[in-house]
Design an enzyme around this catalytic site. Structure first.
Site, mmCIF file in Angstrom:
data_model
loop_
_atom_site.group_PDB
_atom_site.id
_atom_site.type_symbol
_atom_site.label_atom_id
_atom_site.label_comp_id
_atom_site.label_asym_id
_atom_site.label_seq_id
_atom_site.Cartn_x
_atom_site.Cartn_y
_atom_site.Cartn_z
ATOM 1 N N HIS A 20 0.817 -1.224 0.000
ATOM 2 C CA HIS A 20 0.000 0.000 0.000
ATOM 3 C C HIS A 20 0.848 1.271 0.000
ATOM 4 O O HIS A 20 0.683 2.119 -0.894
ATOM 5 C CB HIS A 20 -0.980 -0.009 1.171
ATOM 6 C CG HIS A 20 -2.063 -1.017 1.047
ATOM 7 N ND1 HIS A 20 -2.991 -1.000 0.024
ATOM 8 C CD2 HIS A 20 -2.376 -2.101 1.810
ATOM 9 C CE1 HIS A 20 -3.832 -2.016 0.166
ATOM 10 N NE2 HIS A 20 -3.481 -2.700 1.238
ATOM 11 N N SER A 170 -8.181 -3.337 11.109
ATOM 12 C CA SER A 170 -7.773 -2.720 9.841
ATOM 13 C C SER A 170 -7.572 -1.220 9.950
ATOM 14 O O SER A 170 -6.830 -0.631 9.162
ATOM 15 C CB SER A 170 -8.830 -2.997 8.766
ATOM 16 O OG SER A 170 -9.225 -4.337 8.762
ATOM 17 N N HIS A 199 -4.369 -9.088 13.686
ATOM 18 C CA HIS A 199 -3.679 -8.226 12.717
ATOM 19 C C HIS A 199 -3.894 -6.786 13.151
ATOM 20 O O HIS A 199 -5.028 -6.311 13.230
ATOM 21 C CB HIS A 199 -4.274 -8.461 11.322
ATOM 22 C CG HIS A 199 -3.766 -7.538 10.254
ATOM 23 N ND1 HIS A 199 -2.813 -7.931 9.334
ATOM 24 C CD2 HIS A 199 -4.092 -6.263 9.920
ATOM 25 C CE1 HIS A 199 -2.573 -6.932 8.493
ATOM 26 N NE2 HIS A 199 -3.341 -5.908 8.834
ATOM 27 N N HIS A 201 -2.733 -2.449 13.194
ATOM 28 C CA HIS A 201 -2.092 -1.289 12.567
ATOM 29 C C HIS A 201 -1.699 -0.316 13.670
ATOM 30 O O HIS A 201 -2.288 -0.301 14.750
ATOM 31 C CB HIS A 201 -3.018 -0.630 11.543
ATOM 32 C CG HIS A 201 -3.052 -1.358 10.242
ATOM 33 N ND1 HIS A 201 -2.261 -1.030 9.169
ATOM 34 C CD2 HIS A 201 -3.784 -2.439 9.845
ATOM 35 C CE1 HIS A 201 -2.492 -1.861 8.164
ATOM 36 N NE2 HIS A 201 -3.414 -2.724 8.550
ATOM 37 N N TYR A 290 -10.403 2.679 7.427
ATOM 38 C CA TYR A 290 -9.593 1.624 6.799
ATOM 39 C C TYR A 290 -8.220 2.176 6.421
ATOM 40 O O TYR A 290 -8.109 3.190 5.733
ATOM 41 C CB TYR A 290 -10.337 1.142 5.558
ATOM 42 C CG TYR A 290 -9.882 -0.160 4.962
ATOM 43 C CD1 TYR A 290 -9.886 -1.334 5.709
ATOM 44 C CD2 TYR A 290 -9.498 -0.235 3.623
ATOM 45 C CE1 TYR A 290 -9.509 -2.539 5.143
ATOM 46 C CE2 TYR A 290 -9.115 -1.431 3.047
ATOM 47 C CZ TYR A 290 -9.125 -2.581 3.817
ATOM 48 O OH TYR A 290 -8.750 -3.777 3.246
#
Length: 343
Positions: A20, A170, A199, A201, A290
């Site tokens: 990304h 996310s 997961h 961030h 997101y």
């Protein structure tokens, strides 16, 4: 509760989520070099695809420097002990993409849906299990659902054949208590043999703390990225997480200094810009947006003169989710018109 002696699997995201911030332009040589470094450092699982998963190459998500087939074919033969995973979002990736990945040697398929839409994963999870793959159900934007709602969705994915379920932050919006509540309730609801992952961030600088909270609550797979290379302010930085685990006695099998060298010598030099918690990445976490929307919002700012932070706050207000990238432009245009009316 002491976590000393607990064994977990760390899963590197730098060659998938890291696509990304690189606008999907990582070269084959960069892929090979980083993958070899991760392998030598003891990382057991490495994800390799377009940032939006198999089949992500498109006008909506961005065209990569190379195809998924080329990336997978470049990386898999280089590895001595690590295995390769691929992400697949139903509606973007197809069963044919899944078969292709399997034929190239991918051992783990992670089938990702929004946290309320597990029912769209049945076909892909079922095929992955039929092919004998390590099959993961990946529930994205998990902050948008209560622990009780996530239990229902996780059990659906488990019933389709997933042998591991991921709770996915996310947006980097969760705090440790949020992670604990979700992971612990899902852990209690799943079969004992079904694995559980997290997961994260780093948009609120909680990536490491949240990952440790996930381990304490029962997760045994944790996503992280060397040098944090990932969307937004990046994923949980692998080298920091591994060092913290080492301090706590959590067994990752990853060498602290070797993974630090991979981050510093191989990943940082390929960054187009430093992965850092700037005001826009902070807004992602604060507003629950997101993480891969960050560059889309920055491009809209350059095009329309609306601050990316204002755009991201509006996206959070609208509760947009992954797959609605086209709505970012629409939101920016609406804000331009509103500004013109006021003027």
């Amino acid at each position: 509760m002491s976590l000393a002696g607990k064994k977990i699997t760390v899963h590197d995201m730098s060659l998938r989520d890291g696509m990304h911030p690189k606008r999907h332009q990582i070269t084959l040589d960069q892929m090979r070099n980083i993958a070899r470094g991760l392998d030598a450092a003891g990382v057991p699982l490495i994800e390799v695809t377009h940032g939006d998963g198999l089949g992500g190459a498109s006008v909506n998500y961005g065209f990569p420097a190379h195809t998924d087939e080329a990336y997978l074919s470049a990386v898999i033969p280089e590895l001595k002990q690590a295995k390769v995973s691929a992400l697949l979002l139903p509606g973007i990736g197809t069963v044919e993409h899944l078969r292709m990945a399997h034929e190239l040697g991918v051992g783990t398929i992670r089938v990702a849906t929004h946290c309320t839409e597990a029912d769209v994963s049945e076909q892909h999870i079922g095929l992955a299990r039929t092919l004998g793959l390590d099959t993961v159900g990946f529930l994205m934007m998990a902050h948008m659902s209560s622990p009780e709602q996530l239990v229902v969705q996780a059990k659906l994915m488990e019933s389709y054949g997933a042998n591991c379920i991921y709770i996915t932050d996310s947006a980097g919006h969760m705090l440790p208590d949020d992670v604990t509540a979700r992971i612990s309730q899902v852990r209690d609801a799943l079969k004992p043999e079904t694995e559980l992952g997290f997961h994260g961030h780093h948009n609120l600088a909680m990536g490491v703390a949240n990952s440790v909270a996930a381990v304490a609550a029962g997760a045994n797979r944790i996503d992280a990225a060397a040098a944090g290379l990932g969307a937004g302010a990046g994923n949980t930085p692998m080298e920091v997480f591994v060092a913290v685990c080492d301090r706590m006695g959590i067994e990752t099998g990853v060498d602290v200094f070797a993974i630090s060298d991979v981050a510093e010598d191989l990943v940082v030099p390929i960054m187009d810009a430093p992965i850092r918690l700037d005001r826009d990445a902070l807004t992602l976490g604060y507003a629950g947006v997101y993480s891969s929307f960050l560059l889309f919002a920055k491009r809209a700012e350059a095009k329309y003169g609306i601050p990316a932070r204002d755009i991201l706050v509006e996206l959070g207000r609208q509760r947009l989710v992954g797959g609605q990238e086209d709505m970012i432009e629409d939101a920016a245009l609406t804000m331009v018109r509103a500004r013109e009316v006021v003027a």
